[in-house]
Structure formats: C-alpha cells, structure tokens
Design a protein around this motif. Structure first.
Motif, PDB file in Angstrom:
ATOM      1  N   ALA A 178     -80.362  25.972   3.256  1.00 52.39           N
ATOM      2  CA  ALA A 178     -79.081  25.451   2.763  1.00 52.39           C
ATOM      3  C   ALA A 178     -78.285  26.552   2.066  1.00 52.39           C
ATOM      4  N   VAL A 198     -74.628  20.601   0.849  1.00 55.20           N
ATOM      5  CA  VAL A 198     -75.237  20.739   2.171  1.00 55.20           C
ATOM      6  C   VAL A 198     -76.239  19.601   2.355  1.00 55.20           C
ATOM      7  N   SER A 251     -78.216  19.536   8.047  1.00 51.31           N
ATOM      8  CA  SER A 251     -78.037  20.992   7.857  1.00 51.31           C
ATOM      9  C   SER A 251     -76.567  21.396   7.943  1.00 51.31           C
TER      10      SER A 251
END
Length: 100
Positions: free
Chosen positions: A44, A86, A91
């Motif tokens: 992330a 995130v 993702s």
C-alpha cells in the motif's frame, strides 16, 4: 429468591447461548476481514508513493465495514501533506486529501 432458583437453569442456558453466539460472530468477522486482504501495508505504501511521490510521515490501519483501509500521510516535494487511503482488498487508492 425462590423465583431466581426456579429460573436458574434457563438463565444459565441463555448465558451460554449468548456467549457462543458472540464467539462465533467474532470468528466470522475476523475470518471475513482477513480474507479481504490482498495488499500488505508495504505494498500500500508503494501504491501511494507511485501516485504521490514524496516521503511517508505516518501510516495507520483503519477498519470500515469489515474492510481494511491503509491511511497513509505523505509529504511531497512542496512540503504539502497528502492523506491517501488504499484499500487492502482491491489494492487501489480509494481517496486522498491535501492537508493545509
């Protein structure tokens, strides 16, 4: 006191059923949350830095509706701070905000 003794068995059964329900609910929530992680915290960070170059000044994990969200604060080259969210499941960047 007599009434309490008369209903003691029902109270104990109800308490045991309630505890079992709470434990199974917790296991379900934990399992659902953990199965929705497709992105680690370091991944992330890389996703956020690819979109917003700079340096990470803080990073937290938040839980929202059984989903894990990484909240990452980045300081860019202009010394502005950007809060980036995130999704651990997709993702993808799901939001960002420039701080003053």
């Amino acid at each position: 006191m007599e009434k309490l003794l008369r209903y003691k068995k029902q109270v104990v059964i109800l308490a045991v059923l309630l505890i079992v329900l709470i434990v199974f609910s917790g296991i379900y929530i934990l399992n659902t949350t953990l199965n929705n992680i497709n992105c680690s915290k370091s991944e992330a960070h890389m996703i956020a830095l690819n979109h917003f170059p700079g340096s990470i000044i803080s990073s937290e994990i938040e839980y929202d509706n059984l989903e894990i969200i990484y909240e990452i604060a980045i300081r860019d080259q202009n010394l502005e701070v950007i809060d980036v969210e995130v999704s651990a499941k997709t993702s993808e960047i799901i939001g960002y905000e420039y701080k003053e």
